[in-house]
Scaffold this motif. Sequence first.
Motif, mmCIF file in Angstrom:
data_model
loop_
_atom_site.group_PDB
_atom_site.id
_atom_site.type_symbol
_atom_site.label_atom_id
_atom_site.label_comp_id
_atom_site.label_asym_id
_atom_site.label_seq_id
_atom_site.Cartn_x
_atom_site.Cartn_y
_atom_site.Cartn_z
ATOM 1 N N VAL A 224 24.743 15.273 -25.263
ATOM 2 C CA VAL A 224 26.221 15.248 -25.223
ATOM 3 C C VAL A 224 26.691 14.945 -23.793
ATOM 4 C CG1 VAL A 224 28.345 16.546 -25.667
ATOM 5 C CG2 VAL A 224 26.384 16.797 -27.195
ATOM 6 N N PHE A 225 25.958 15.460 -22.770
ATOM 7 C CA PHE A 225 26.316 15.107 -21.378
ATOM 8 C C PHE A 225 26.298 13.575 -21.242
ATOM 9 C CE2 PHE A 225 24.808 19.002 -18.637
ATOM 10 C CZ PHE A 225 25.415 19.869 -19.522
ATOM 11 N N ARG A 226 25.256 12.948 -21.832
ATOM 12 C CA ARG A 226 25.069 11.501 -21.693
ATOM 13 C C ARG A 226 26.077 10.693 -22.528
ATOM 14 N NH1 ARG A 226 19.356 12.926 -22.802
ATOM 15 N NH2 ARG A 226 18.401 13.439 -20.777
ATOM 16 N N SER A 227 26.821 11.402 -23.408
ATOM 17 C CA SER A 227 27.841 10.685 -24.200
ATOM 18 C C SER A 227 29.139 10.544 -23.399
ATOM 19 C CB SER A 227 28.131 11.456 -25.497
ATOM 20 O OG SER A 227 28.893 12.624 -25.194
ATOM 21 N N LEU A 228 29.195 11.196 -22.247
ATOM 22 C CA LEU A 228 30.380 11.042 -21.387
ATOM 23 C C LEU A 228 30.337 9.661 -20.747
ATOM 24 C CD1 LEU A 228 30.429 14.556 -19.650
ATOM 25 C CD2 LEU A 228 31.826 13.771 -21.564
ATOM 26 N N LEU A 229 31.507 9.251 -20.239
ATOM 27 C CA LEU A 229 31.612 7.907 -19.663
ATOM 28 C C LEU A 229 32.079 7.958 -18.211
ATOM 29 C CD1 LEU A 229 33.377 6.285 -22.755
ATOM 30 C CD2 LEU A 229 30.974 6.019 -22.101
ATOM 31 N N PHE A 230 31.541 7.034 -17.403
ATOM 32 C CA PHE A 230 31.995 6.888 -16.009
ATOM 33 C C PHE A 230 33.388 6.252 -16.008
ATOM 34 C CE2 PHE A 230 28.441 8.208 -13.682
ATOM 35 C CZ PHE A 230 27.284 7.487 -13.913
ATOM 36 N N THR A 231 33.689 5.524 -17.094
ATOM 37 C CA THR A 231 34.847 4.623 -17.115
ATOM 38 C C THR A 231 36.053 5.266 -17.801
ATOM 39 O OG1 THR A 231 33.759 3.743 -19.079
ATOM 40 C CG2 THR A 231 33.579 2.446 -17.068
ATOM 41 N N SER A 232 37.232 4.767 -17.414
ATOM 42 C CA SER A 232 38.457 5.305 -18.025
ATOM 43 C C SER A 232 38.715 4.594 -19.358
ATOM 44 C CB SER A 232 39.642 5.076 -17.075
ATOM 45 O OG SER A 232 39.741 3.685 -16.804
ATOM 46 N N ALA A 233 39.634 5.166 -20.131
ATOM 47 C CA ALA A 233 39.886 4.670 -21.492
ATOM 48 C C ALA A 233 40.334 3.203 -21.474
ATOM 49 C CB ALA A 233 40.945 5.545 -22.150
ATOM 50 N N GLU A 234 41.003 2.782 -20.391
ATOM 51 C CA GLU A 234 41.570 1.420 -20.363
ATOM 52 C C GLU A 234 40.478 0.367 -20.145
ATOM 53 O OE1 GLU A 234 43.859 4.522 -19.887
ATOM 54 O OE2 GLU A 234 42.824 3.890 -18.064
ATOM 55 N N GLU A 235 39.414 0.715 -19.405
ATOM 56 C CA GLU A 235 38.430 -0.307 -19.023
ATOM 57 C C GLU A 235 37.746 -0.916 -20.238
ATOM 58 O OE1 GLU A 235 37.220 2.604 -15.545
ATOM 59 O OE2 GLU A 235 36.045 0.748 -15.386
ATOM 60 N N GLU A 236 37.520 -2.234 -20.169
ATOM 61 C CA GLU A 236 36.922 -2.946 -21.311
ATOM 62 C C GLU A 236 35.475 -2.490 -21.499
ATOM 63 O OE1 GLU A 236 40.039 -4.454 -19.457
ATOM 64 O OE2 GLU A 236 38.106 -4.902 -18.542
ATOM 65 N N VAL A 237 34.703 -2.532 -20.430
ATOM 66 C CA VAL A 237 33.277 -2.199 -20.560
ATOM 67 C C VAL A 237 33.092 -0.705 -20.285
ATOM 68 C CG1 VAL A 237 30.952 -2.709 -19.727
ATOM 69 C CG2 VAL A 237 32.702 -4.527 -19.766
ATOM 70 N N GLN A 238 32.630 0.027 -21.298
ATOM 71 C CA GLN A 238 32.412 1.461 -21.144
ATOM 72 C C GLN A 238 30.996 1.706 -20.621
ATOM 73 O OE1 GLN A 238 34.782 3.591 -21.646
ATOM 74 N NE2 GLN A 238 36.271 2.275 -22.670
ATOM 75 N N LYS A 239 30.885 2.555 -19.592
ATOM 76 C CA LYS A 239 29.557 2.829 -19.018
ATOM 77 C C LYS A 239 29.186 4.300 -19.183
ATOM 78 C CE LYS A 239 30.794 0.332 -15.384
ATOM 79 N NZ LYS A 239 31.030 0.174 -13.977
ATOM 80 N N SER A 240 28.003 4.553 -19.769
ATOM 81 C CA SER A 240 27.552 5.936 -19.999
ATOM 82 C C SER A 240 27.362 6.660 -18.676
ATOM 83 C CB SER A 240 26.215 5.938 -20.748
ATOM 84 O OG SER A 240 26.405 5.387 -22.013
ATOM 85 N N MET A 241 27.825 7.884 -18.659
ATOM 86 C CA MET A 241 27.670 8.730 -17.469
ATOM 87 C C MET A 241 26.257 9.308 -17.466
ATOM 88 S SD MET A 241 29.886 12.030 -16.299
ATOM 89 C CE MET A 241 31.376 11.162 -15.823
ATOM 90 N N VAL A 242 25.365 8.610 -16.720
ATOM 91 C CA VAL A 242 23.970 9.052 -16.576
ATOM 92 C C VAL A 242 23.505 8.700 -15.160
ATOM 93 C CG1 VAL A 242 23.336 8.796 -19.019
ATOM 94 C CG2 VAL A 242 23.097 6.830 -17.456
ATOM 95 N N ASN A 243 22.424 9.334 -14.730
ATOM 96 C CA ASN A 243 21.817 9.061 -13.408
ATOM 97 C C ASN A 243 22.812 9.277 -12.280
ATOM 98 O OD1 ASN A 243 19.455 8.335 -14.756
ATOM 99 N ND2 ASN A 243 20.061 6.185 -14.891
ATOM 100 N N ASN A 244 23.611 10.348 -12.385
ATOM 101 C CA ASN A 244 24.633 10.620 -11.354
ATOM 102 C C ASN A 244 24.073 11.555 -10.284
ATOM 103 O OD1 ASN A 244 24.432 12.875 -12.960
ATOM 104 N ND2 ASN A 244 26.605 12.947 -13.532
ATOM 105 N N PHE A 245 22.920 11.162 -9.733
ATOM 106 C CA PHE A 245 22.283 11.966 -8.689
ATOM 107 C C PHE A 245 22.096 11.098 -7.452
ATOM 108 C CE2 PHE A 245 18.487 9.604 -9.490
ATOM 109 C CZ PHE A 245 18.413 9.450 -10.868
#
Length: 261
Positions: A224-245
């Motif tokens: 579920v952590f990895r289902s989060l997104l780096f990107t905002s709702a408006e952005e066309e390309v959605q990027k998974s929130m992973v490897n944030n170290f």
Amino acid sequence: QEAGEYTMKMHPMWQGPLVAPGGNRQSPIDIRVRKSVFDPHLKPLTPDYDPRTCSQIWNNGYSFLVEYDDTTDKSTLKGGPLEDNFRLCQFHFHWGESNAWGSEHTVDRRLFPAELHMVHWNSDKYSRFEEAVMEENGLAVIGVFLKIGKRHEGLQKLVDVLPAVRHKDSVVEFTRFDPACLLPTNIDDYWTYAGSLTTPPLTEAVTWIIMKQHIEVSHDQLAVFRSLLFTSAEEEVQKSMVNNFRVQQSLQGRTVRSSFT
Ligand SMILES: NS(=O)(=O)c1ccc(CCNC(=O)Nc2ccc(Cl)cc2)cc1
Ligand SMILES: [Zn+2]
């Protein structure tokens, strides 16, 4: 290391610059257990958190922050290597795209799938976080390693609300969460060293307290952590929130102390 354990060398992220520009006490680091020095004067850590100070969860575009009301001394941390009283302001996590890596700190090069950071600021010496973040004794961060195993019942209340903060800049009210439920059963055994924030502003303000004992979360909870997104709702390309170290930094002569032999 255990068979199949993912080490520092194999992961491409770790080929980056080893030393941040202009810093000599940067974080994260690899904790070399045999090089740590037992310090018998280290006291037990005494966290005292009030779940009623929990206020919201925020996706800041890098991780999700569970924020606490730090306008009074209701959720505090004392003891351990700390001389002063510190106030809890937030906690967050760092994790990987796979269970093979994700933690910022490592223990004898051993990577964990994720790492919890509980962020506190020195309320004896400073009047707000923004002030303390610039001072060398300003912050104390407790680091706890996460391993994949049984489901963490206390974490589930947090996991259930994450879909509501899927996109960058989303915020949701989140109350009555006791952060102490995320600490391992044994908090007397830890490593401590002088370091920095691992994300901008990267200030060298942090007394790091890294727990020796990890906590367990289930594979599905971490997914579920990895289902989060780096990107905002408006952005066309959605990027998974992973490897944030962050890439690990060199020790540069620092000593890591241990509270245990
Ligand atoms: N990773 S730490 O405990 O050294 C750290 C603690 C506090 C701050 C200042 C508040 N900002 C914040 O927490 N930002 C943040 C968190 C996670 C990620 Cl992945 C990216 C950015 C920055 C770093
Ligand atoms: Zn962090």
